[in-house]
Motif scaffolding. Sequence first.
Motif, PDB file in Angstrom:
ATOM      1  N   MET A  15       0.338  -0.766  -0.704  1.00  0.00           N
ATOM      2  CA  MET A  15      -0.437  -1.284  -1.927  1.00  0.00           C
ATOM      3  C   MET A  15       0.063  -0.653  -3.118  1.00  0.00           C
ATOM      4  O   MET A  15       0.236  -1.222  -4.076  1.00  0.00           O
ATOM      5  CB  MET A  15      -2.007  -0.870  -1.531  1.00  0.00           C
ATOM      6  N   ALA A  16       0.467   0.661  -3.032  1.00  0.00           N
ATOM      7  CA  ALA A  16       0.782   1.486  -4.362  1.00  0.00           C
ATOM      8  C   ALA A  16       1.997   0.920  -4.544  1.00  0.00           C
ATOM      9  O   ALA A  16       2.305   0.604  -6.009  1.00  0.00           O
ATOM     10  CB  ALA A  16       0.621   2.944  -4.028  1.00  0.00           C
ATOM     11  N   LYS A  17       2.944   0.709  -3.882  1.00  0.00           N
ATOM     12  CA  LYS A  17       4.306   0.511  -3.954  1.00  0.00           C
ATOM     13  C   LYS A  17       4.311  -1.145  -4.736  1.00  0.00           C
ATOM     14  O   LYS A  17       5.223  -1.210  -5.770  1.00  0.00           O
ATOM     15  CB  LYS A  17       5.291   0.460  -2.812  1.00  0.00           C
ATOM     16  N   ILE A  41       6.124   9.428 -12.128  1.00  0.00           N
ATOM     17  CA  ILE A  41       5.833  10.605 -11.056  1.00  0.00           C
ATOM     18  C   ILE A  41       4.654  10.127 -10.247  1.00  0.00           C
ATOM     19  O   ILE A  41       3.563   9.700 -10.989  1.00  0.00           O
ATOM     20  CB  ILE A  41       5.621  11.972 -11.941  1.00  0.00           C
ATOM     21  N   GLU A  42       4.919  10.033  -8.890  1.00  0.00           N
ATOM     22  CA  GLU A  42       3.793   9.689  -8.193  1.00  0.00           C
ATOM     23  C   GLU A  42       2.927  11.079  -7.693  1.00  0.00           C
ATOM     24  O   GLU A  42       3.822  12.046  -7.609  1.00  0.00           O
ATOM     25  CB  GLU A  42       4.017   9.046  -6.722  1.00  0.00           C
ATOM     26  N   HIS A  43       1.692  11.207  -8.005  1.00  0.00           N
ATOM     27  CA  HIS A  43       0.969  12.425  -7.443  1.00  0.00           C
ATOM     28  C   HIS A  43      -0.603  11.983  -7.004  1.00  0.00           C
ATOM     29  O   HIS A  43      -0.992  10.975  -7.196  1.00  0.00           O
ATOM     30  CB  HIS A  43       1.048  13.417  -8.781  1.00  0.00           C
ATOM     31  N   SER A  89      -5.474   6.991  -3.395  1.00  0.00           N
ATOM     32  CA  SER A  89      -5.390   8.392  -3.781  1.00  0.00           C
ATOM     33  C   SER A  89      -4.285   8.796  -4.346  1.00  0.00           C
ATOM     34  O   SER A  89      -4.055  10.045  -4.620  1.00  0.00           O
ATOM     35  CB  SER A  89      -5.576   9.060  -2.436  1.00  0.00           C
ATOM     36  N   SER A  90      -3.353   7.763  -4.778  1.00  0.00           N
ATOM     37  CA  SER A  90      -2.355   8.121  -5.475  1.00  0.00           C
ATOM     38  C   SER A  90      -2.335   7.474  -7.091  1.00  0.00           C
ATOM     39  O   SER A  90      -3.118   6.676  -7.322  1.00  0.00           O
ATOM     40  CB  SER A  90      -1.086   7.413  -4.796  1.00  0.00           C
ATOM     41  N   VAL A  91      -1.479   8.357  -7.877  1.00  0.00           N
ATOM     42  CA  VAL A  91      -1.637   8.089  -9.263  1.00  0.00           C
ATOM     43  C   VAL A  91      -0.076   8.134  -9.582  1.00  0.00           C
ATOM     44  O   VAL A  91       0.554   8.793  -9.165  1.00  0.00           O
ATOM     45  CB  VAL A  91      -2.027   9.022 -10.215  1.00  0.00           C
ATOM     46  N   PHE A  92       0.363   6.911 -10.343  1.00  0.00           N
ATOM     47  CA  PHE A  92       1.701   6.892 -11.184  1.00  0.00           C
ATOM     48  C   PHE A  92       1.439   7.631 -12.504  1.00  0.00           C
ATOM     49  O   PHE A  92       0.647   6.578 -13.241  1.00  0.00           O
ATOM     50  CB  PHE A  92       2.218   5.568 -11.128  1.00  0.00           C
ATOM     51  N   SER A  93       2.101   8.338 -13.001  1.00  0.00           N
ATOM     52  CA  SER A  93       2.060   8.858 -14.397  1.00  0.00           C
ATOM     53  C   SER A  93       3.345   8.365 -14.918  1.00  0.00           C
ATOM     54  O   SER A  93       4.528   8.493 -14.403  1.00  0.00           O
ATOM     55  CB  SER A  93       1.984  10.282 -14.467  1.00  0.00           C
TER      56      SER A  93
END
Length: 182
Positions: A27-29, A148-150, A170-174
């Motif tokens: 999903m995040a990708k 950056i994934e965090h 639960s992931s964030v891309f900055s």
Amino acid sequence: MRIISGIHKGKRLTAPKKLPVRPTTDMAKEALFNILNNRYYFDELIVLDLFAGTGNISYEFASRGTEQISAVDADYGCVKFITETSEALDMGIVAFKSDVFTYLEKSKEKATIIFADPPYDLPLESFEKIPEMVFKNGLLHNNGAVIIEHASHMDLSHVHNFSEKRKYGSSVFSFFEAPNQD
């Protein structure tokens, strides 16, 4: 893990269970690559994948037409898996076994996209150090981005050149950008 789009769309890859990794969720990708698809032509990118793990992000770029991809990880098993998978799928990904911070200090190669997915348990200072080193050493091409994934509880918006963040589960891309760096 599976490749979401491109010439290897739907291809499932199974990494050895003993690798010390936490692959980016599908999903995040997919959300990340939708953003990138609206900003870049994949066949024109030079990608540096830091803390590459299984190579999940590198394979997605390669499947979408990116030909210049370097993947860096400190774990020999991860580097071996990326190299073998890249060769089997004729992707041309070059994998390096190195501490990421040592690599960033010594590298002179510029990239358009620098993606980093460090272990979530690294201290905040380590996450902050990634974009700082990239910009200090001039490793990003004009209009490129450091992503950056965090974990969602971490905030990197105070770091120089921060431009935006996107949260997925639960992931964030900055994102960090500094136009006209060349």
